[in-house]
Design a protein around this motif. Structure first.
Motif, PDB file in Angstrom:
ATOM      1  N   MET A   1       4.675  -7.207   2.142  1.00 14.05           N
ATOM      2  CA  MET A   1       5.442  -6.942   0.927  1.00 14.05           C
ATOM      3  C   MET A   1       4.541  -6.394  -0.167  1.00 14.05           C
ATOM      4  O   MET A   1       4.932  -5.516  -0.941  1.00 14.05           O
ATOM      5  CB  MET A   1       6.144  -8.221   0.448  1.00 14.05           C
ATOM      6  CG  MET A   1       7.292  -8.678   1.330  1.00 14.05           C
ATOM      7  SD  MET A   1       8.680  -7.527   1.293  1.00 14.05           S
ATOM      8  CE  MET A   1       9.727  -8.241   2.558  1.00 14.05           C
ATOM      9  N   LEU A   2       3.323  -6.920  -0.263  1.00 16.11           N
ATOM     10  CA  LEU A   2       2.389  -6.447  -1.290  1.00 16.11           C
ATOM     11  C   LEU A   2       2.005  -4.987  -1.073  1.00 16.11           C
ATOM     12  O   LEU A   2       1.639  -4.292  -2.022  1.00 16.11           O
ATOM     13  CB  LEU A   2       1.139  -7.320  -1.324  1.00 16.11           C
ATOM     14  CG  LEU A   2       1.260  -8.612  -2.137  1.00 16.11           C
ATOM     15  CD1 LEU A   2       0.053  -9.501  -1.911  1.00 16.11           C
ATOM     16  CD2 LEU A   2       1.418  -8.295  -3.625  1.00 16.11           C
ATOM     17  N   PHE A   3       2.091  -4.508   0.182  1.00 16.10           N
ATOM     18  CA  PHE A   3       1.814  -3.100   0.436  1.00 16.10           C
ATOM     19  C   PHE A   3       2.835  -2.204  -0.265  1.00 16.10           C
ATOM     20  O   PHE A   3       2.574  -1.034  -0.514  1.00 16.10           O
ATOM     21  CB  PHE A   3       1.858  -2.812   1.950  1.00 16.10           C
ATOM     22  CG  PHE A   3       0.508  -2.879   2.593  1.00 16.10           C
ATOM     23  CD1 PHE A   3      -0.202  -1.728   2.855  1.00 16.10           C
ATOM     24  CD2 PHE A   3      -0.052  -4.099   2.937  1.00 16.10           C
ATOM     25  CE1 PHE A   3      -1.448  -1.781   3.451  1.00 16.10           C
ATOM     26  CE2 PHE A   3      -1.291  -4.166   3.534  1.00 16.10           C
ATOM     27  CZ  PHE A   3      -2.002  -2.996   3.792  1.00 16.10           C
ATOM     28  N   HIS A   4       4.002  -2.770  -0.566  1.00 12.81           N
ATOM     29  CA  HIS A   4       5.040  -1.985  -1.238  1.00 12.81           C
ATOM     30  C   HIS A   4       4.865  -1.954  -2.749  1.00 12.81           C
ATOM     31  O   HIS A   4       5.588  -1.246  -3.433  1.00 12.81           O
ATOM     32  CB  HIS A   4       6.425  -2.556  -0.905  1.00 12.81           C
ATOM     33  CG  HIS A   4       6.834  -2.344   0.524  1.00 12.81           C
ATOM     34  ND1 HIS A   4       7.425  -1.184   0.969  1.00 12.81           N
ATOM     35  CD2 HIS A   4       6.722  -3.139   1.610  1.00 12.81           C
ATOM     36  CE1 HIS A   4       7.663  -1.280   2.259  1.00 12.81           C
ATOM     37  NE2 HIS A   4       7.253  -2.448   2.677  1.00 12.81           N
ATOM     38  N   VAL A   5       3.940  -2.752  -3.264  1.00 17.00           N
ATOM     39  CA  VAL A   5       3.731  -2.773  -4.713  1.00 17.00           C
ATOM     40  C   VAL A   5       2.244  -2.574  -5.019  1.00 17.00           C
ATOM     41  O   VAL A   5       1.601  -3.434  -5.590  1.00 17.00           O
ATOM     42  CB  VAL A   5       4.242  -4.084  -5.347  1.00 17.00           C
ATOM     43  CG1 VAL A   5       5.732  -4.072  -5.447  1.00 17.00           C
ATOM     44  CG2 VAL A   5       3.796  -5.313  -4.546  1.00 17.00           C
ATOM     45  N   PRO A   6       1.667  -1.436  -4.613  1.00 13.68           N
ATOM     46  CA  PRO A   6       0.232  -1.227  -4.781  1.00 13.68           C
ATOM     47  C   PRO A   6      -0.169  -1.144  -6.242  1.00 13.68           C
ATOM     48  O   PRO A   6       0.613  -0.753  -7.095  1.00 13.68           O
ATOM     49  CB  PRO A   6      -0.016   0.107  -4.070  1.00 13.68           C
ATOM     50  CG  PRO A   6       1.299   0.808  -4.106  1.00 13.68           C
ATOM     51  CD  PRO A   6       2.334  -0.270  -4.008  1.00 13.68           C
ATOM     52  N   GLU A   7      -1.425  -1.502  -6.509  1.00  9.13           N
ATOM     53  CA  GLU A   7      -1.941  -1.481  -7.878  1.00  9.13           C
ATOM     54  C   GLU A   7      -1.904  -0.080  -8.471  1.00  9.13           C
ATOM     55  O   GLU A   7      -1.712   0.096  -9.663  1.00  9.13           O
ATOM     56  CB  GLU A   7      -3.394  -1.991  -7.889  1.00  9.13           C
ATOM     57  CG  GLU A   7      -3.522  -3.476  -7.588  1.00  9.13           C
ATOM     58  CD  GLU A   7      -3.139  -4.358  -8.757  1.00  9.13           C
ATOM     59  OE1 GLU A   7      -2.701  -3.822  -9.786  1.00  9.13           O
ATOM     60  OE2 GLU A   7      -3.264  -5.585  -8.626  1.00  9.13           O
ATOM     61  N   ASN A   8      -2.105   0.950  -7.627  1.00  7.53           N
ATOM     62  CA  ASN A   8      -2.173   2.300  -8.161  1.00  7.53           C
ATOM     63  C   ASN A   8      -0.818   2.991  -8.181  1.00  7.53           C
ATOM     64  O   ASN A   8      -0.729   4.192  -8.300  1.00  7.53           O
ATOM     65  CB  ASN A   8      -3.161   3.141  -7.344  1.00  7.53           C
ATOM     66  CG  ASN A   8      -2.738   3.275  -5.892  1.00  7.53           C
ATOM     67  OD1 ASN A   8      -1.790   2.630  -5.472  1.00  7.53           O
ATOM     68  ND2 ASN A   8      -3.448   4.094  -5.137  1.00  7.53           N
ATOM     69  N   ASN A   9       0.269   2.216  -8.038  1.00  5.53           N
ATOM     70  CA  ASN A   9       1.601   2.805  -8.086  1.00  5.53           C
ATOM     71  C   ASN A   9       1.842   3.430  -9.455  1.00  5.53           C
ATOM     72  O   ASN A   9       1.649   2.795 -10.480  1.00  5.53           O
ATOM     73  CB  ASN A   9       2.655   1.726  -7.810  1.00  5.53           C
ATOM     74  CG  ASN A   9       4.025   2.326  -7.615  1.00  5.53           C
ATOM     75  OD1 ASN A   9       4.160   3.344  -6.960  1.00  5.53           O
ATOM     76  ND2 ASN A   9       5.019   1.693  -8.191  1.00  5.53           N
ATOM     77  N   ILE A  10       2.217   4.702  -9.484  1.00  2.00           N
ATOM     78  CA  ILE A  10       2.391   5.407 -10.751  1.00  2.00           C
ATOM     79  C   ILE A  10       3.870   5.498 -11.078  1.00  2.00           C
ATOM     80  O   ILE A  10       4.684   5.896 -10.260  1.00  2.00           O
ATOM     81  CB  ILE A  10       1.790   6.822 -10.660  1.00  2.00           C
ATOM     82  CG1 ILE A  10       0.284   6.724 -10.438  1.00  2.00           C
ATOM     83  CG2 ILE A  10       2.094   7.624 -11.913  1.00  2.00           C
ATOM     84  CD1 ILE A  10      -0.391   8.055 -10.193  1.00  2.00           C
ATOM     85  N   ASN A  11       4.209   5.146 -12.288  1.00  2.00           N
ATOM     86  CA  ASN A  11       5.593   5.173 -12.718  1.00  2.00           C
ATOM     87  C   ASN A  11       5.764   6.288 -13.737  1.00  2.00           C
ATOM     88  O   ASN A  11       5.119   6.281 -14.779  1.00  2.00           O
ATOM     89  CB  ASN A  11       5.960   3.819 -13.349  1.00  2.00           C
ATOM     90  CG  ASN A  11       7.416   3.762 -13.768  1.00  2.00           C
ATOM     91  OD1 ASN A  11       8.131   4.741 -13.657  1.00  2.00           O
ATOM     92  ND2 ASN A  11       7.831   2.611 -14.245  1.00  2.00           N
ATOM     93  N   ILE A  12       6.621   7.270 -13.436  1.00  2.00           N
ATOM     94  CA  ILE A  12       6.789   8.367 -14.371  1.00  2.00           C
ATOM     95  C   ILE A  12       7.897   8.087 -15.382  1.00  2.00           C
ATOM     96  O   ILE A  12       8.200   8.922 -16.212  1.00  2.00           O
ATOM     97  CB  ILE A  12       7.084   9.690 -13.636  1.00  2.00           C
ATOM     98  CG1 ILE A  12       8.456   9.661 -12.954  1.00  2.00           C
ATOM     99  CG2 ILE A  12       6.015  10.019 -12.638  1.00  2.00           C
ATOM    100  CD1 ILE A  12       8.881  10.986 -12.396  1.00  2.00           C
TER     101      ILE A  12
ATOM    102  N   LEU B   1      11.673  -2.244 -14.422  1.00  2.00           N
ATOM    103  CA  LEU B   1      11.674  -0.871 -13.923  1.00  2.00           C
ATOM    104  C   LEU B   1      10.446  -0.599 -13.059  1.00  2.00           C
ATOM    105  O   LEU B   1      10.513   0.153 -12.076  1.00  2.00           O
ATOM    106  CB  LEU B   1      11.730   0.120 -15.091  1.00  2.00           C
ATOM    107  CG  LEU B   1      13.084   0.210 -15.806  1.00  2.00           C
ATOM    108  CD1 LEU B   1      12.968   1.061 -17.054  1.00  2.00           C
ATOM    109  CD2 LEU B   1      14.146   0.781 -14.869  1.00  2.00           C
ATOM    110  N   GLN B   2       9.306  -1.203 -13.419  1.00  2.00           N
ATOM    111  CA  GLN B   2       8.116  -1.063 -12.585  1.00  2.00           C
ATOM    112  C   GLN B   2       8.362  -1.665 -11.201  1.00  2.00           C
ATOM    113  O   GLN B   2       7.949  -1.104 -10.183  1.00  2.00           O
ATOM    114  CB  GLN B   2       6.921  -1.760 -13.253  1.00  2.00           C
ATOM    115  CG  GLN B   2       6.410  -1.082 -14.503  1.00  2.00           C
ATOM    116  CD  GLN B   2       5.654   0.206 -14.195  1.00  2.00           C
ATOM    117  OE1 GLN B   2       5.341   0.481 -13.053  1.00  2.00           O
ATOM    118  NE2 GLN B   2       5.389   0.981 -15.223  1.00  2.00           N
TER     119      GLN B   2
END
Length: 635
Positions: free
Chosen positions: A254-265, A336-337
């Motif tokens: 599950m944590l693979f789906h919320v990576p630290e470098n996930n960018i939110n535009i 939203l994140q």
């Protein structure tokens, strides 16, 4: 063992699906797999290279599905030739409108294209990762400036955009329609079973054993994505088995789906840490599962307005939730994140989010319950009715039972069916035996009338002595047909070949129930050894008067041809039937032209030509003859 496959490139054949055609999935949740090019086209499936002739492509896909790798493979690393030029622009690295303009105007490939007669494949990747520019600004540069200025060359321009589905702006698509007659949209399909097995083989792992472990652990959703597949490969390589604690493994995946470098535009606000995003997602799952509402919307005009299927996140703003005695603030930005992670998908048509897989929501709801120490009595009050798990919540109950013995004991006593119909897997052999014995007991006293479960679900019951527990049930003709069929289903799913001699005895016993005999023959025809398959030959040469619809006859033909009987024996024993019954015999006739050996088509042709007028009166024979003649013509 030091193992790392994170940077390894696998030579997968990835397919893109026309979004106008519905995705087809196999029973185990994996995409359609076929080597038949015609069948691929019928299902709207293409390799990216096969779409080269389409001028404007929108290439969509879920996060971490391999979109950029595909774009790089086909376009970025492509060598130009006498006819084509290739220009790859990474929108994720563009900071301003000016930098994007420079990337276009200073491109050697674009400038060469403007001066010659070659085709240009212009590819804009990572549209969803362009955090510094709005879709309107990107459209202004690409459409209003570049396309407008290069109109006289447009017939030689092949434009590609790569983006997550949630972020593709429809207004840009409308603008593109002013320059291209057709806009084609394709979605990158998940990895197929052959993709997964080839990756395991590349890593020096046993591909069949690896995939068997994936299925046993109900990890197919994670195996379908390259990033999480690599984690599974790593785990398997180090232990030759996935984590004995399925709960811990799911948490890591599950944590693979919320990576630290996930960018939110959506905004440039600071991002919560991955673990906090997972905790927020767990809370959203808890609310969704327990309210029965599947969708999340953000609409300030509908605050506190009740809706039967939608949850308005505006109602959560500034709400504090607890996780392991730690307070988390549910700001709109934090939610939203979380929704931006690949645990969720976005429904563009209705402008709302939902969990990408219901199984994600069910596990995360259980995760939220576990980490908030909700008591067994309260859980039972919420999740059960009349001592039975409420079906929409049954999978949550099963997950909770993997760490709470009170819940597992309650289910064993009252509702053991939950165990096999859920995604949860139980490593301890003792609990699997307890589940099987509880199911058998419930069926004996008619508390469970029938069990409809897939082979993958039944295989979860497997343990070393399972055959010893099933054999008495199988041999006891006084047991109900339902309970004996269940036993046969488990034998087939768990591939208990040690019981095949007993299955043969049942098939040959004309006093036994025909339904039980047919299902035993089905198992032998598919997975039996040569000795047992040969003993089914008697149903081909001598008619069994109890075999009313020729099912035993059809199963024997399938078991014996081509290894144990000749084509002459097959065709000389075929019989005409006038019923519309779709059983094993008609199934064999439909399959026969596909499995005929090359040397056997001459025998088939002689059979077709003999008394052909009479044979064509029979619908099944007519189809068989037509298919045989087509095959002969093709050869």
């Amino acid at each position: 063992m030091n193992y790392n496959c994170q940077t390894k490139i696998f030579n997968w054949e990835r397919l893109w699906r026309d979004t106008n055609i519905q995705a087809h999935r196999m029973d185990n949740g994996f995409p359609l797999e076929t080597d038949n090019d015609l069948l691929k086209k019928i299902n709207g499936l293409y390799k990216l290279e096969e779409l080269a002739g389409k001028q404007c492509l929108i290439l969509l896909g879920d996060p971490a599905m391999g979109k950029t790798h595909e774009m790089t493979r086909v376009y970025r690393n492509k060598q130009e030739d006498d006819f084509s030029l290739f220009c790859y622009i990474d929108l994720g690295s563009e900071d301003t409108k000016q930098s994007l303009k420079e990337s276009i105007n200073e491109s050697r490939q674009i400038n060469d294209w403007l001066k010659n007669s070659k085709k240009l494949y212009l590819c804009f990747d990572s549209f969803d990762e362009c955090s510094k520019l709005t879709p309107k600004q990107i459209g202004s540069v690409i459409v209003d400036e570049f396309l407008e200025k290069s109109q006289e060359h447009r017939q030689r321009l092949f434009l590609r955009f790569c983006c997550r589905e949630i972020y593709w702006p429809k207004e840009l698509e409308e603008k593109l329609k002013n320059y291209f007659n057709n806009i084609f949209t394709y979605h990158l399909e998940p990895l197929t079973i052959p993709n997964i097995k080839s990756a395991a083989a590349t890593e020096g792992l046993d591909p069949d054993l690896f995939f068997k472990q994936v299925e046993a652990g109900f990890l197919h959703y994670f195996a379908q994505k390259p990033d999480t597949l690599k984690h599974l490969l790593k785990s398997f390589a180090e232990n030759r088995i996935f984590s004995a604690n399925q709960w811990d493994l799911y948490c890591k995946l599950m944590l693979f789906h919320v990576p630290e470098n996930n960018i939110n535009i959506i905004s440039n606000n600071p991002k919560p840490a991955s673990q906090e995003l997972l905790n927020i997602s767990a809370y959203l799952a808890f609310i969704s599962i327990f309210s029965g509402k599947n969708y999340f919307i953000k609409d300030p005009t509908k605050v506190l307005e009740d809706n039967q299927s939608e949850i308005n996140i505006e109602n959560f703003n500034s709400l504090l939730i607890n996780h392991n005695q730690k307070a988390i603030s549910l700001t709109n930005n934090a939610i939203l994140q979380a929704l931006d992670c690949s645990l969720f998908t976005f429904d563009i048509a209705n402008n709302r989010y939902q969990f990408a897989q219901k199984s994600y929501a069910e596990f995360l709801a259980a995760y939220y319950v576990k980490n908030n120490d909700i008591s067994f009595e309260r859980i039972k009050g919420i999740l059960t009715k009349n001592n039975k798990a409420v079906m929409p919540l049954a999978n949550v109950m099963a997950w909770l039972s993997t760490y709470d013995s009170q819940i597992s004991n309650f289910l064993l006593e009252n509702d053991p069916l939950v165990f096999i119909l859920s995604d949860a897997f139980f490593e301890a052999e003792t609990i699997r035996r307890d589940i099987l014995l509880s199911l058998l007991e419930k069926m004996k006293v008619n508390k469970i009338l029938i069990i409809n479960a897939t082979d993958r679900q039944l295989n979860k019951l497997n343990y070393p002595e399972i055959g010893d527990d099933l054999l008495p049930v199988l041999k006891d003709k006084s047991q109900s047909i339902a309970i004996r069929r269940f036993a046969l289903g488990v034998i087939n799913a768990c591939k208990l070949v040690a019981l095949h001699d007993q299955l043969l005895a049942i098939v040959l016993n004309k006093t036994d129930e025909l339904q039980i005999r047919k299902e035993a023959a089905y198992i032998l025809s598919n997975t039996g050894n040569d000795t047992n398959k040969c003993k089914l030959k008697q149903f081909i040469t001598v008619k069994d008067e109890t075999d009313q619809y020729n099912d035993l006859f059809g199963l024997a033909l399938e078991a014996c041809y081509p290894k144990h009987i000749t084509a002459e024996e097959v065709f000389s024993n075929l019989i005409s039937t006038n019923d519309n019954y779709a059983g094993a015999y008609s199934g064999f006739l439909i399959k026969l032209p596909e499995i005929l050996r090359n040397d056997d088509f001459s025998v088939a042709l002689v059979w077709c030509s003999k008394d052909i007028v009479s044979k064509l009166q029979n619908p099944t024979f007519k189809i068989l003859i037509t298919k045989i003649l087509i095959k002969i013509f093709e050869k």
